[in-house]
Design a protein around this motif. Structure first.
Motif: not given
Length: 113
Positions: A6, A8, A40, A62-64, A94, A96
Motif C-alpha cells: 500500500t 498513499y 509509503t 490509500a493505493v493498493d 486502486s 482501498t
C-alpha cells in the motif's frame, strides 16, 4: 527488498473530486514529471510537510499497489529513499480507502482506514 503493498497519495479537494469520478490525470507535479507521486506510510508526513505546507482541505488516499504491477516503479528520491511512482492512471479501482487528511497530536499524518 520487499516493498509495501500500500502507498498513499495526497490530494487537494479538487483532485479528490476528480479521482472519485475517475478523471484524475495527476497533480501538476505528476504531469510535469510523467508519473503519479506516491508515498509509503513512513514517508507521508514528510511529504505533506514539504509539499503541502500551509494547505488545508487535503485528502489522503490509500493505493493498493499489487494489482498495478509493473506500472509501479520504486525510484530514489528525497535523500536517496525509494518512493513508489505510478506510471499510469490512478483510478478509484486502486483506492482501498480515502479520508480528509488529519494529524495526530504530535503532527504525524493519520493514515486512513
Amino acid at each position: 527488498m520487499t516493498h509495501p503493498a500500500t502507498a498513499y497519495k495526497i490530494l487537494t479537494a479538487d483532485q479528490m473530486a476528480a479521482l472519485r469520478e475517475d478523471r484524475f490525470d495527476g497533480a501538476p507535479v505528476d504531469l510535469a514529471d510523467g508519473y503519479i507521486h506516491l508515498s509509503t506510510a513512513d514517508q507521508v508526513t514528510e511529504t505533506v510537510d514539504r509539499h503541502f505546507a500551509g494547505q488545508s482541505d487535503l485528502w489522503i488516499a490509500a493505493v493498493d499497489l499489487v494489482p498495478l504491477g509493473d506500472a509501479i516503479r520504486w525510484e530514489a528520491s528525497r535523500g536517496g529513499a525509494l518512493f513508489p511512482h505510478l506510471y499510469g492512471r490512478l483510478t478509484m479501482a486502486s483506492i482501498t480507502v480515502h479520508a480528509p487528511l488529519s494529524r495526530d497530536g504530535d503532527g504525524t499524518v493519520q493514515l486512513p482506514g
